[in-house]
Design a protein around this motif. Structure first.
Motif, PDB file in Angstrom:
ATOM      1  N   ASP A 134       0.811  -1.219   0.000  1.00  0.00           N
ATOM      2  CA  ASP A 134       0.000   0.000   0.000  1.00  0.00           C
ATOM      3  C   ASP A 134       0.850   1.277   0.000  1.00  0.00           C
ATOM      4  OD1 ASP A 134       0.989  -0.130   2.539  1.00  0.00           O
ATOM      5  OD2 ASP A 134      -0.959  -0.070   3.567  1.00  0.00           O
ATOM      6  N   TRP A 135       2.138   1.152  -0.341  1.00  0.00           N
ATOM      7  CA  TRP A 135       3.024   2.320  -0.432  1.00  0.00           C
ATOM      8  C   TRP A 135       3.279   2.633  -1.903  1.00  0.00           C
ATOM      9  CZ3 TRP A 135       7.439   2.755   3.697  1.00  0.00           C
ATOM     10  CH2 TRP A 135       6.891   2.594   4.968  1.00  0.00           C
ATOM     11  N   PRO A 136       2.724   3.720  -2.446  1.00  0.00           N
ATOM     12  CA  PRO A 136       2.904   4.053  -3.866  1.00  0.00           C
ATOM     13  C   PRO A 136       4.372   4.179  -4.279  1.00  0.00           C
ATOM     14  CG  PRO A 136       1.133   5.365  -2.936  1.00  0.00           C
ATOM     15  CD  PRO A 136       1.783   4.658  -1.787  1.00  0.00           C
ATOM     16  N   LEU A 137       5.208   4.777  -3.431  1.00  0.00           N
ATOM     17  CA  LEU A 137       6.614   4.950  -3.789  1.00  0.00           C
ATOM     18  C   LEU A 137       7.328   3.604  -3.877  1.00  0.00           C
ATOM     19  CD1 LEU A 137       8.747   7.056  -4.445  1.00  0.00           C
ATOM     20  CD2 LEU A 137       9.310   7.181  -2.009  1.00  0.00           C
ATOM     21  N   LEU A 138       6.995   2.699  -2.968  1.00  0.00           N
ATOM     22  CA  LEU A 138       7.598   1.374  -2.994  1.00  0.00           C
ATOM     23  C   LEU A 138       7.119   0.582  -4.208  1.00  0.00           C
ATOM     24  CD1 LEU A 138       9.454  -0.643  -1.697  1.00  0.00           C
ATOM     25  CD2 LEU A 138       7.630  -1.274  -0.108  1.00  0.00           C
ATOM     26  N   ARG A 139       5.874   0.767  -4.568  1.00  0.00           N
ATOM     27  CA  ARG A 139       5.359   0.124  -5.782  1.00  0.00           C
ATOM     28  C   ARG A 139       6.177   0.549  -6.999  1.00  0.00           C
ATOM     29  NH1 ARG A 139      -1.224   0.072  -6.030  1.00  0.00           N
ATOM     30  NH2 ARG A 139      -1.659  -0.807  -3.969  1.00  0.00           N
ATOM     31  N   LEU A 140       6.471   1.845  -7.066  1.00  0.00           N
ATOM     32  CA  LEU A 140       7.250   2.362  -8.182  1.00  0.00           C
ATOM     33  C   LEU A 140       8.639   1.726  -8.216  1.00  0.00           C
ATOM     34  CD1 LEU A 140       7.671   4.334 -10.523  1.00  0.00           C
ATOM     35  CD2 LEU A 140       8.331   6.082  -8.841  1.00  0.00           C
ATOM     36  N   GLY A 141       9.275   1.621  -7.058  1.00  0.00           N
ATOM     37  CA  GLY A 141      10.598   1.010  -6.993  1.00  0.00           C
ATOM     38  C   GLY A 141      10.577  -0.447  -7.418  1.00  0.00           C
ATOM     39  N   LEU A 142       9.571  -1.190  -6.952  1.00  0.00           N
ATOM     40  CA  LEU A 142       9.456  -2.598  -7.334  1.00  0.00           C
ATOM     41  C   LEU A 142       9.251  -2.741  -8.838  1.00  0.00           C
ATOM     42  CD1 LEU A 142       7.178  -3.879  -4.441  1.00  0.00           C
ATOM     43  CD2 LEU A 142       9.526  -4.612  -4.882  1.00  0.00           C
ATOM     44  N   THR A 143       8.424  -1.876  -9.399  1.00  0.00           N
ATOM     45  CA  THR A 143       8.187  -1.917 -10.841  1.00  0.00           C
ATOM     46  C   THR A 143       9.476  -1.685 -11.612  1.00  0.00           C
ATOM     47  OG1 THR A 143       5.914  -1.128 -10.541  1.00  0.00           O
ATOM     48  CG2 THR A 143       6.877  -0.893 -12.737  1.00  0.00           C
ATOM     49  N   GLN A 144      10.266  -0.723 -11.166  1.00  0.00           N
ATOM     50  CA  GLN A 144      11.530  -0.430 -11.844  1.00  0.00           C
ATOM     51  C   GLN A 144      12.490  -1.612 -11.778  1.00  0.00           C
ATOM     52  OE1 GLN A 144      12.684   3.171  -9.808  1.00  0.00           O
ATOM     53  NE2 GLN A 144      11.606   4.497 -11.255  1.00  0.00           N
ATOM     54  N   VAL A 145      12.521  -2.293 -10.641  1.00  0.00           N
ATOM     55  CA  VAL A 145      13.395  -3.460 -10.495  1.00  0.00           C
ATOM     56  C   VAL A 145      12.921  -4.612 -11.376  1.00  0.00           C
ATOM     57  CG1 VAL A 145      14.163  -5.278  -8.909  1.00  0.00           C
ATOM     58  CG2 VAL A 145      14.193  -2.889  -8.171  1.00  0.00           C
ATOM     59  N   ILE A 146      11.643  -4.923 -11.308  1.00  0.00           N
ATOM     60  CA  ILE A 146      11.109  -6.098 -11.998  1.00  0.00           C
ATOM     61  C   ILE A 146      11.137  -5.934 -13.514  1.00  0.00           C
ATOM     62  CG2 ILE A 146       9.065  -7.556 -12.317  1.00  0.00           C
ATOM     63  CD1 ILE A 146      10.529  -7.903  -9.619  1.00  0.00           C
ATOM     64  N   THR A 147      10.827  -4.736 -14.002  1.00  0.00           N
ATOM     65  CA  THR A 147      10.725  -4.550 -15.453  1.00  0.00           C
ATOM     66  C   THR A 147      12.077  -4.633 -16.164  1.00  0.00           C
ATOM     67  OG1 THR A 147      10.774  -2.137 -15.122  1.00  0.00           O
ATOM     68  CG2 THR A 147       8.610  -3.190 -15.381  1.00  0.00           C
ATOM     69  N   THR A 148      13.162  -4.593 -15.429  1.00  0.00           N
ATOM     70  CA  THR A 148      14.480  -4.754 -16.060  1.00  0.00           C
ATOM     71  C   THR A 148      14.796  -6.222 -16.346  1.00  0.00           C
ATOM     72  OG1 THR A 148      15.632  -4.856 -13.922  1.00  0.00           O
ATOM     73  CG2 THR A 148      15.365  -2.679 -14.930  1.00  0.00           C
ATOM     74  N   HIS A 149      13.923  -7.123 -15.892  1.00  0.00           N
ATOM     75  CA  HIS A 149      14.132  -8.562 -16.095  1.00  0.00           C
ATOM     76  C   HIS A 149      13.008  -9.108 -16.978  1.00  0.00           C
ATOM     77  CE1 HIS A 149      17.312  -8.645 -13.033  1.00  0.00           C
ATOM     78  NE2 HIS A 149      16.556  -7.792 -12.382  1.00  0.00           N
TER      79      HIS A 149
END
Length: 204
Positions: free
Chosen positions: A9-24
């Motif tokens: 439920d943390w929008p900023l953390l969601r953004l970080g996870l998306t950035q990490v995952i989409t590189t793979h």
């Protein structure tokens, strides 16, 4: 491609996870949800769920893990807790992966890939410590079959009910027997009861 859903439920953390995952290219987040109830309604067909627990105590998280486990999901917990006892609660509840908030992006990707391949992964923060064996991972289809077995259905009846062949039923039952270490149908019913997949009234 390994699809996963994320409870966070943390929008900023969601953004970080998306950035990490989409590189793979072999990983893809297909749903974000703010609660376990939301992810259960949004993540149909998704096996792996990443549960971000940075605020609640892990006793709460362990209940959430159990809820997801009973629905056939493989759960990875990312927790703010540093206590081994908190990790053990989640593992006993069915978590297939567990990381502390000190993990880096490489370890996060490693745990997702490990769980996707059917393995367990408990992070570096738990290295060298005594960790209980998690309960066997039961897929959604296996859960359906366990429920029918507990209700007294024959292999043929299970096949008809689920619109699959008897040979497929036999394959699933053999996998369940390997996971449970037992050959008898009564033991499979006990497995379902012990892990909350059916109510005790279901077998009465």
């Amino acid at each position: 491609m390994t699809p996963l859903a994320v409870v966070c439920d943390w929008p900023l953390l969601r953004l970080g996870l998306t950035q990490v995952i989409t590189t793979h290219p072999d990983l893809k987040i297909i749903a974000f949800a703010e609660s376990v109830e939301d992810v259960l309604s949004q993540a149909n067909g998704v096996e792996i769920i990443l549960l971000i627990n940075l605020q609640s105590c892990d006793q709460v998280a362990s209940h959430q893990v159990a809820q997801l486990y009973r629905q056939g999901h493989a759960v990875i917990v990312l927790s703010a807790s540093r206590g081994q006892s908190d990790a053990i609660l989640c593992i006993k509840a069915g978590a297939r992966g567990y990381l502390s908030r000190q993990c880096d992006d490489a370890e996060l990707v490693a745990v997702i890939r490990a769980v996707a391949s059917g393995k367990d992964y408990f992070g570096a923060s738990l290295a060298g410590r005594s960790i209980p064996a998690p309960p066997p991972h039961i897929t959604g289809r296996e859960r359906q079959i366990l429920q029918l077995v507990a209700g007294g259905a024959t292999d043929r009846e299970i096949a008809t009910k689920l619109s699959i062949t008897e040979n497929t039923v036999h394959t699933h039952l053999e996998r369940l027997r390997r996971k449970s270490g037992s050959r008898r149908r009564a033991d499979l019913t006990r497995l379902a009861l012990e892990h909350g997949m059916i109510d005790s009234d279901f077998t009465d």
